[in-house]
Write a protein that holds these residues in place. Structure first.
Motif, short mmCIF file in Angstrom:
data_model
loop_
_atom_site.label_atom_id
_atom_site.label_comp_id
_atom_site.label_asym_id
_atom_site.label_seq_id
_atom_site.Cartn_x
_atom_site.Cartn_y
_atom_site.Cartn_z
N ALA A 67 12.58 -12.79 44.15
CA ALA A 67 11.46 -11.91 44.46
C ALA A 67 11.78 -10.99 45.64
O ALA A 67 10.98 -10.11 45.96
N GLY A 107 2.18 -15.02 44.88
CA GLY A 107 2.63 -15.15 43.50
C GLY A 107 1.51 -15.02 42.49
O GLY A 107 1.74 -15.23 41.28
N GLN A 131 7.26 -7.15 40.78
CA GLN A 131 7.41 -8.60 40.69
C GLN A 131 7.21 -9.13 39.28
O GLN A 131 7.07 -10.35 39.10
N ILE A 185 7.17 -16.63 41.13
CA ILE A 185 7.01 -16.97 42.55
C ILE A 185 6.21 -18.25 42.70
O ILE A 185 5.17 -18.43 42.04
N SER A 206 11.63 -18.43 44.45
CA SER A 206 11.54 -17.56 43.26
C SER A 206 12.81 -17.68 42.43
O SER A 206 13.73 -16.89 42.58
#
Length: 386
Positions: A26, A166, A191, A328, A362
């Motif tokens: 991430a 996340g 992301q 995440i 991540s």
């Protein structure tokens, strides 16, 4: 294991040093071997032949546009512009729209600075920024965002997955909200692009963007910028140069017009070195298949979540529901400085990040389960040590 790659092939594609548990995709991801090989070949050719085969380099860039269009289900590769980063793409939207005093923009309380500062820069022009508190317990994150919609709302700009917690937002639901209220929808996909099937058409996104150096496994300095075809010519340009014109190879021509496709947002010479790397890495993701990538990431995050749950003093920050997360998983460790804890993990060759008020892990689809166990064992030991 993927359907198309054996364990040996995956290890060959990601030759990370033995003993390194890399759980920081991430932030900045390692390149697959094919990406580093592509850059090495490009550098060797450049050193020995210069730009003799420049037209062939452009075919690689063209293939990259096609790869990116497939990754996000854009209508066409012509809808993909290549820019430096997400911030530049967001700035093109902010600077390209015709704002009026009293216009409102909705963002969320968890946005990365890139998707906050660019909109705040418009306040001096009379634009109002409304921040949805998506930490509220009395309503869903989408509900908190919807509560802020007024007849002055002009644009909604959200991250598909929040960088710290996340939290994965329901982009299709938000896009439908925007459509029903006549609001422009801007999706920061940094992301999620490369980590799951992303469909900008189904989400109704007018604009979407993402850097290549996270889940797309590419280098820093190259990002995609998607503009819905019907908005391409409505977005005012503020960067100009030889490359963004309709006839870029005719250097003697005095009259000019912007390119009819997304190249109009690319003012100057392309980053072909990065394009070679990102074309290779996105090609790998497409070979594996985005559904499979998403499934393998989910398996690894679920394994992390179950292991972390057994460590005393750990409080999850990331939502527990699988549909509310992607790659995440962030936790807080009671009684410890979480930023310092990340440094201690790194000293033990477990690479994470300090985000969302805790420690952010991540993993990607290829991450060995041994790396997850190493991270869990190391964290548990450090927590016991205090």
């Amino acid at each position: 294991m993927t359907e198309r790659f054996s364990a040996t092939q995956l290890l060959s594609e990601f030759p990370l040093e033995a003993g390194l548990a890399y759980l920081n995709h991430a932030a900045v991801a390692p390149w697959p071997r094919r990406a580093s090989d592509a850059v090495a070949r490009f550098a060797h050719e450049n050193s020995h032949l210069g730009a003799t085969h420049y037209p062939q380099w452009l075919t690689v860039e063209d293939q990259l546009r096609h790869n990116l269009a497939r990754l996000i289900n854009a209508p066409s590769a012509q809808d993909i512009a290549l820019c430096k980063n997400t911030s530049e793409a967001l700035s093109m939207v902010a600077a390209g729209l015709d704002w009026h005093e009293g216009d409102e923009i909705i963002i969320t309380s968890q946005e990365f600075p890139s998707n906050r500062i660019v909109w705040e820069s418009l306040v001096s022009r009379g634009v109002r920024i409304r921040v949805a508190d998506i930490d509220r317990q009395d309503v869903t994150p989408e509900g908190a965002i919807e509560d802020l919609i007024t007849d002055r709302t002009r644009l909604m700009s959200v991250s598909s997955v929040q960088y710290g917690t996340g939290l994965r937002l329901d982009a299709a639901h938000l896009g439908a909200l925007c459509d029903s209220h006549g609001i422009l929808f801007c999706l920061d996909a940094i992301q999620s692009a490369g980590a799951e099937p992303l469909d900008v058409q189904a989400a109704g996104a007018h604009f979407a963007m993402a850097d290549g150096h996270k889940w797309m496994l590419g280098p820093e300095g190259l990002a995609f910028f998607y503009v819905a075809p019907e908005w391409r010519e409505s977005l005012k340009l503020y960067e100009y140069g030889w490359h963004m014109v309709a006839d870029p190879g005719n250097f003697d021509r005095k009259d000019w017009a912007p390119a009819p496709d997304a190249r109009r947002f690319e003012c100057g010479s392309p980053n072909l070195l990065a394009a070679h790397a990102l074309e290779a890495s996105t090609g790998l993701l497409l070979e594996v298949g985005l559904d499979q990538v998403r499934s393998l990431i989910d398996q690894r995050v679920s394994r992390l979540a179950s292991g972390l749950d057994r460590i005393k003093g750990i409080t999850p920050v990331t939502p527990p529901e699988p549909q509310r997360r992607l790659g995440i998983y962030t936790v807080q460790v009671d009684g410890l400085d979480n930023r310092h804890l990340c440094d201690r993990l790194a000293q033990q060759r477990v690479i994470s990040a300090s985000r969302g008020g805790g420690v952010r892990f991540s993993p990607h689809f290829y991450t060995p389960y041994a790396a997850l166990e190493q991270a869990l064992d190391t964290l548990e030991r450090l927590v016991r040590q205090g």
